[in-house]
Design an enzyme around this catalytic site. Structure first.
Site, PDB file in Angstrom:
ATOM      1  N   ARG A 185      88.359 -22.523 -38.446  1.00  0.00           N
ATOM      2  CA  ARG A 185      87.950 -23.138 -39.714  1.00  0.00           C
ATOM      3  C   ARG A 185      89.039 -22.986 -40.772  1.00  0.00           C
ATOM      4  O   ARG A 185      89.234 -23.881 -41.601  1.00  0.00           O
ATOM      5  CB  ARG A 185      86.631 -22.531 -40.199  1.00  0.00           C
ATOM      6  N   LYS A 216      86.828 -24.570 -46.711  1.00  0.00           N
ATOM      7  CA  LYS A 216      86.535 -23.340 -47.459  1.00  0.00           C
ATOM      8  C   LYS A 216      87.695 -23.086 -48.417  1.00  0.00           C
ATOM      9  O   LYS A 216      88.548 -22.215 -48.182  1.00  0.00           O
ATOM     10  CB  LYS A 216      86.324 -22.184 -46.476  1.00  0.00           C
ATOM     11  N   GLU A 229      73.397 -27.104 -50.108  1.00  0.00           N
ATOM     12  CA  GLU A 229      73.410 -25.699 -49.684  1.00  0.00           C
ATOM     13  C   GLU A 229      73.089 -24.747 -50.825  1.00  0.00           C
ATOM     14  O   GLU A 229      72.921 -25.169 -51.967  1.00  0.00           O
ATOM     15  CB  GLU A 229      74.697 -25.336 -48.936  1.00  0.00           C
TER      16      GLU A 229
HETATM   17  N1  PLP Z   1      78.406 -22.108 -47.425  1.00  0.00           N
HETATM   18  C1  PLP Z   1      79.340 -21.644 -48.263  1.00  0.00           C
HETATM   19  C2  PLP Z   1      79.667 -22.443 -49.457  1.00  0.00           C
HETATM   20  C3  PLP Z   1      79.985 -20.425 -47.990  1.00  0.00           C
HETATM   21  O1  PLP Z   1      80.898 -19.924 -48.823  1.00  0.00           O
HETATM   22  C4  PLP Z   1      79.644 -19.701 -46.824  1.00  0.00           C
HETATM   23  C5  PLP Z   1      80.337 -18.480 -46.487  1.00  0.00           C
HETATM   24  O2  PLP Z   1      81.287 -18.456 -45.760  1.00  0.00           O
HETATM   25  C6  PLP Z   1      78.664 -20.243 -45.984  1.00  0.00           C
HETATM   26  C7  PLP Z   1      78.059 -21.439 -46.314  1.00  0.00           C
HETATM   27  C8  PLP Z   1      78.278 -19.545 -44.726  1.00  0.00           C
HETATM   28  O3  PLP Z   1      79.258 -19.700 -43.744  1.00  0.00           O
HETATM   29  P1  PLP Z   1      79.484 -18.639 -42.607  1.00  0.00           P
HETATM   30  O4  PLP Z   1      78.192 -18.463 -41.917  1.00  0.00           O
HETATM   31  O5  PLP Z   1      80.505 -19.229 -41.730  1.00  0.00           O
HETATM   32  O6  PLP Z   1      79.930 -17.395 -43.278  1.00  0.00           O
HETATM   33  C1  COI Z   2      81.062 -15.449 -46.817  1.00  0.00           C
HETATM   34  O1  COI Z   2      79.887 -15.496 -46.497  1.00  0.00           O
HETATM   35  O2  COI Z   2      81.912 -14.890 -46.131  1.00  0.00           O
HETATM   36  C2  COI Z   2      81.532 -16.066 -48.033  1.00  0.00           C
HETATM   37  O3  COI Z   2      82.662 -16.429 -48.080  1.00  0.00           O
HETATM   38  C3  COI Z   2      80.632 -16.226 -49.149  1.00  0.00           C
HETATM   39  C4  COI Z   2      81.221 -15.853 -50.445  1.00  0.00           C
HETATM   40  C5  COI Z   2      81.127 -14.484 -50.913  1.00  0.00           C
HETATM   41  C6  COI Z   2      82.199 -16.728 -51.064  1.00  0.00           C
END
Ligand code: PLP
Ligand code: COI
Length: 339
Positions: free
Chosen positions: A80, A183, A219
């Protein structure tokens, strides 16, 4: 580490012993450099500072009962980051180098991994930024990759205790064909007004709607949304949300547990049909949602009326965290052990 209050850690920054940096210059990545400084020297005209050429990741190291350190699906984070890099025209950081950096930084900061049973983890934060000087709007020719770690507790206070959220119509985080699936730091800057507004009103987070029509759930601040109805796990399909690795994993776990899954648009009114709702992500893990308030319609959607997470949310939480901490078999091949 003896003097950290592991059980009460917040999701904040605590200095650890080392971080790692790697520089891209003259068309190639250099060696990984271990540093004990918390600072970087950066050119005043770096593209990261002016034009937001920056992307990051978040993953965790979990201490098991057996004393082994586990990482959860690190390759997905590596991929990612490369996807985000391409999205804002940065030089991708190679997956194999990502692996080396992440494993090494965990080994070097081993004493900061919270003990098993405290619920806390070591949060790993890789980031990539444009460091070369440009004044015109164009991609940098130089990049820095950094990875640091910090011990953390759950992102939403209370861990598996329900939190309340506020539907946001006044601000958007990302446009449908914009940068929402990457991200990148800019998305988080764009989310701050809504996030602070929600906090000031006493909510744990904002729920963003789709920016174009304001009809569908996007989200929950820094986490994906899911709702449960009729033994079905429903999560938004959208062009402007992050593809959460936790959410992807919950979909597989749900299917494995005999729960149906749907990834599709979720109209706001459907919130009334769910028996459970939650937010999921690396930082958030799974946070059950107690209430969602829609200020425009003056409606409160209520879940968890008894103050406890619903049965499906709890089942998913228990299974996911059991795999992550090594209490359950790694039947999906999601775990890598750091020796
Ligand atoms: N959505 C956003 C905007 C985020 O910052 C995160 C964190 O990473 C997530 C969703 C959840 O993603 P993940 O499960 O890959 O941490
Ligand atoms: C994560 O879940 O790792 C995130 O990046 C969320 C956040 C604290 C920006």
């Amino acid at each position: 580490m003896e003097n950290l209050d592991w059980k009460n850690l917040s999701f904040g920054y605590i200095k650890t012993d080392y971080n790692i940096r790697c520089f891209y210059k003259d068309g190639k990545w250099g060696e990984l450099i271990v540093s004990d400084s918390e600072y970087i020297d950066i050119h005043i005209a770096a593209t990261a500072l002016h034009y937001g050429q920056e992307a990051f990741e978040g993953l965790k190291a979990y201490m098991g009962k057996d004393g082994r350190i586990r990482l959860f699906r690190w390759e997905e984070n590596a991929r990612r980051l490369a996807y985000s890099a391409e999205g804002i025209k940065m030089e991708a950081f190679p997956v194999e180098k990502f692996r080396e950096a992440v494993f090494r930084i965990v080994q070097l900061n081993r004493r900061f991994i919270p003990p098993y049973g405290t619920g806390a983890t070591l949060y790993i934060r890789p980031l990539l930024l444009g460091s070369g000087a440009e004044v015109g709007v164009r991609p940098s020719a130089e990049y820095v990759f950094i990875v640091f770690v910090t011990p953390v507790g759950p992102y939403f206070k209370g861990g598996i205790r329900p939190v309340d959220m506020l539907i946001c119509r006044d601000y958007d985080r990302a446009a449908p064909k914009g940068t929402g699936t990457f991200k990148v730091g800019g998305n988080y800057a764009a989310s701050l007004r809504a996030g602070m507004d929600a906090k000031e009103k006493g909510y744990a987070s904002t729920i963003f709607l789709d920016a174009k029509e304001k009809k569908y759930i996007d989200e929950c601040g820094p986490a994906n949304f899911f709702g449960i109805r009729d033994n079905t796990y429903v999560t938004p399909k959208s062009e402007s949300i992050l593809k959460s690795i936790t959410n992807m994993s919950l979909i597989e776990l749900a299917q494995n547990l005999g729960i149906k899954t749907e990834r599709r648009q979720i109209p706001v009114e459907e919130l009334a049909e769910f028996s459970e709702a939650g937010a999921c992500g690396t930082a958030a893990v799974i946070s059950p949602i107690g209430k969602i308030f829609d200020p425009e319609r003056n409606i409160t959607y209520e879940y968890c009326r008894d103050g406890n997470p619903g049965p499906v949310t709890l089942k998913l939480y228990n299974k996911l965290t059991a795999i992550q901490f090594g209490d359950a078999d790694d039947e999906f091949g999601w775990i890598s052990v750091v020796e």
